[in-house]
Design an enzyme around this catalytic site. Sequence first.
Site, PDB file in Angstrom:
ATOM      1  N   GLU A 194       0.811  -1.294   0.116  1.00  0.00           N
ATOM      2  CA  GLU A 194       0.008  -0.082  -0.108  1.00  0.00           C
ATOM      3  C   GLU A 194       1.044   1.038  -0.023  1.00  0.00           C
ATOM      4  OE1 GLU A 194      -3.721   1.864   2.968  1.00  0.00           O
ATOM      5  OE2 GLU A 194      -2.150   0.294   3.607  1.00  0.00           O
ATOM      6  N   LYS A 246      -8.995   2.269  -2.567  1.00  0.00           N
ATOM      7  CA  LYS A 246      -9.502   1.594  -1.134  1.00  0.00           C
ATOM      8  C   LYS A 246     -10.680   2.078  -0.661  1.00  0.00           C
ATOM      9  CE  LYS A 246      -6.994   1.376   3.619  1.00  0.00           C
ATOM     10  NZ  LYS A 246      -6.074   1.732   4.230  1.00  0.00           N
ATOM     11  N   TYR A 271      -9.167   4.824  13.482  1.00  0.00           N
ATOM     12  CA  TYR A 271      -9.024   4.656  14.823  1.00  0.00           C
ATOM     13  C   TYR A 271      -7.592   4.431  15.099  1.00  0.00           C
ATOM     14  CZ  TYR A 271      -8.525  -0.004  12.823  1.00  0.00           C
ATOM     15  OH  TYR A 271      -8.174  -1.207  11.782  1.00  0.00           O
ATOM     16  N   CYS A 280      -5.238  -3.229   2.341  1.00  0.00           N
ATOM     17  CA  CYS A 280      -5.340  -3.152   3.897  1.00  0.00           C
ATOM     18  C   CYS A 280      -6.371  -3.414   4.692  1.00  0.00           C
ATOM     19  CB  CYS A 280      -4.415  -2.029   4.285  1.00  0.00           C
ATOM     20  SG  CYS A 280      -3.768  -2.155   5.924  1.00  0.00           S
ATOM     21  N   LEU A 306      24.065   5.984  29.984  1.00  0.00           N
ATOM     22  CA  LEU A 306      24.271   4.801  30.648  1.00  0.00           C
ATOM     23  C   LEU A 306      24.156   4.817  32.086  1.00  0.00           C
ATOM     24  CD1 LEU A 306      26.944   2.900  28.516  1.00  0.00           C
ATOM     25  CD2 LEU A 306      24.481   2.738  28.443  1.00  0.00           C
ATOM     26  N   ILE A 337      18.936  -1.056  34.048  1.00  0.00           N
ATOM     27  CA  ILE A 337      18.318  -2.161  33.052  1.00  0.00           C
ATOM     28  C   ILE A 337      17.764  -1.213  31.817  1.00  0.00           C
ATOM     29  CG2 ILE A 337      16.113  -2.405  33.840  1.00  0.00           C
ATOM     30  CD1 ILE A 337      16.562  -5.434  33.212  1.00  0.00           C
ATOM     31  N   SER A 375      18.565   1.724  30.194  1.00  0.00           N
ATOM     32  CA  SER A 375      19.675   2.095  29.406  1.00  0.00           C
ATOM     33  C   SER A 375      20.536   0.850  29.033  1.00  0.00           C
ATOM     34  CB  SER A 375      20.615   3.149  30.028  1.00  0.00           C
ATOM     35  OG  SER A 375      21.213   2.650  31.211  1.00  0.00           O
ATOM     36  N   THR A 426      15.829   6.824  27.242  1.00  0.00           N
ATOM     37  CA  THR A 426      15.715   5.396  27.755  1.00  0.00           C
ATOM     38  C   THR A 426      14.516   5.128  28.878  1.00  0.00           C
ATOM     39  OG1 THR A 426      17.040   6.116  29.555  1.00  0.00           O
ATOM     40  CG2 THR A 426      18.210   5.220  27.609  1.00  0.00           C
ATOM     41  N   LYS A 441       3.672  15.772  30.425  1.00  0.00           N
ATOM     42  CA  LYS A 441       4.847  15.162  30.114  1.00  0.00           C
ATOM     43  C   LYS A 441       5.008  14.459  28.749  1.00  0.00           C
ATOM     44  CE  LYS A 441       6.719  14.647  34.766  1.00  0.00           C
ATOM     45  NZ  LYS A 441       7.491  14.068  35.635  1.00  0.00           N
TER      46      LYS A 441
END
Length: 591
Positions: A59, A134, A140, A170, A322, A326, A328, A428, A552
């Site tokens: 598509e 199409k 949605y 599709c 770093l 876990i 990062s 991260t 945020k």
Amino acid sequence: MLGTIPLPLYTVRRKLRDMKIAIAQLNPTIGDLAGNAQRILQAAQQGADRQVRLLLTPELSLCGYPPRDLLLNPGFIQAIQTTLAQLARDLPPKVAVLVGAVHPNPLCAQDGGKPLFNSIALLQDGEIQQHFHKRLLPTYDVFDEARYFTPGQTPNCFELDGLRIGVTICEDLWNDEEFWGQRRYLHNPIQDLAAIGVDITINLSASPYTVGKQKIREAMLGHLARRYDQPLLYANQVGGNDDLIFDGSSVAVNRQGKLVGRAAAFAPDWLELEFDPTQRDLVPGILAPAPEHETAEIWQALVLGVRDYALKCGFRNIVVGLSGGIDSALVAAIAVAALGPDHVLGVLMPSPYSSEHSVTDALALVKNLGIAHQILPIADLMQGFDRTLAPLFGDCPPDITEENIQSRIRGTLLMAISNKLGHLLLSTGNKSEMAVGYCTLYGDMDGGLAAIADVPKMQVYALCQWLNQGGWHTGEGHPQAVIPENILTKAPSAELRPNQMDTDSLPPYPILDDILARLIEAHQSLEEIVAAGHEAAIVEKVARLVDRSEFKRRQAPPGLKITDRAFGTGWRMPIAQRWQRTRQTSATRVS
């Protein structure tokens, strides 16, 4: 129940011929009309060499999916038409090619529709022979096609060498009430094609990846083939475009609903099938192996998403902060798998509150991954902020303000590296943190891409454990246990104050993730979540944090989508609002 629909007699009387059909599973770049046309042309030339008669592409394969508001630019639409006409002239003459492209709607002023169709163009003998539009336009989650397109009104089919071929795009596949239990749209294009007597139905797709979706696709295709007694070919786009990942996994099913061909997952591929006229069916072809389980599937998706986002945006190198944690660690591993260890820089930024193991664990990870690293202590910078703000803050005791400053110092340093060296900064934060706002604006949220923003914390652990159990397959010379064991076993901590633990602010992650999955993905009420065994006070707190953290998330970098409900294109929540989820207890329930 409709059951199997017999073909009209005139269809049976036609003399069918055998035909070789191929799917070019392509990875287009949105807006790269010349490059995408070249990919289609190369596939067609390969098809000509292999005596392919009909070539399928995904598509909107010419412009890439989703082009979004590029479709509002008249110059872009004109360039698509020009490129499509030139592609038709350039194609080898013996191959008929179906190309996804937008097509102007000349009647939009009269019928009140949108000015474009989402279309498939049939290119053959140097010309554009037909356009197929199409019919079902999704609106949605991440889809907003009614913003740009008018739906097609009639079934799409054409005849090639005596074979009557039905064309769908599709969403046209995804409306069978017998499979789903209901219809989302008035029409069922597959049923309409069966009623006019096609020999085979094709579907050209750009279907975004979510965990486990391929199993649903294959089950649905098998059901449709059996119900309508016709083979189906499904050509899907592959690659990452912004927050969306397309897994490819193009397939073919025969009239009995059996899988007879599958292209690779998460990579461009070529799938070739033969149509046998005596059986009026597809001959079994190659079945590429599917990912062995969901964790492997998610890993491949994230690697592809990071690689394509970086390369399509013009980045050749990645920088990751770093922390020794876990999250990062996983992001750094994804970056290495995406671009290679020579193109990844890890930056350690210890503070006075950083534990010794946060540095040693990060250095062990750097060694395992084989990446360059830099250590930038931030104690002096923290003291500089304290001195500068002291006249204003006076005797105010330290609180979350100073914790956020640490995070923002780190974010500033990482953005400086990104700006100066031209590296893509990967943030991260995981989905659990993004959901409840356990992250700092202009700090750890800084970056050009949020690689694991749709990966819950417990799935982060599962991915890292899988990597250490043999899932790491990028390059040679890497140890099997790429994630240091201490990173996997130590308690999660932001280390922004002495002895800080994530559980000081949040429920344990197994509990938090289950509540979030029920709240965000399953849309369960607070009563339902409490009834599932969670404490009412914790459920209410989590719901409150999710609602309060929208501002945020709105300012976060794009995050790769792997679930049905991600904080990205498909998440459209207001920021300034006063509706608050509450449990309907006896004191608050309206009788």
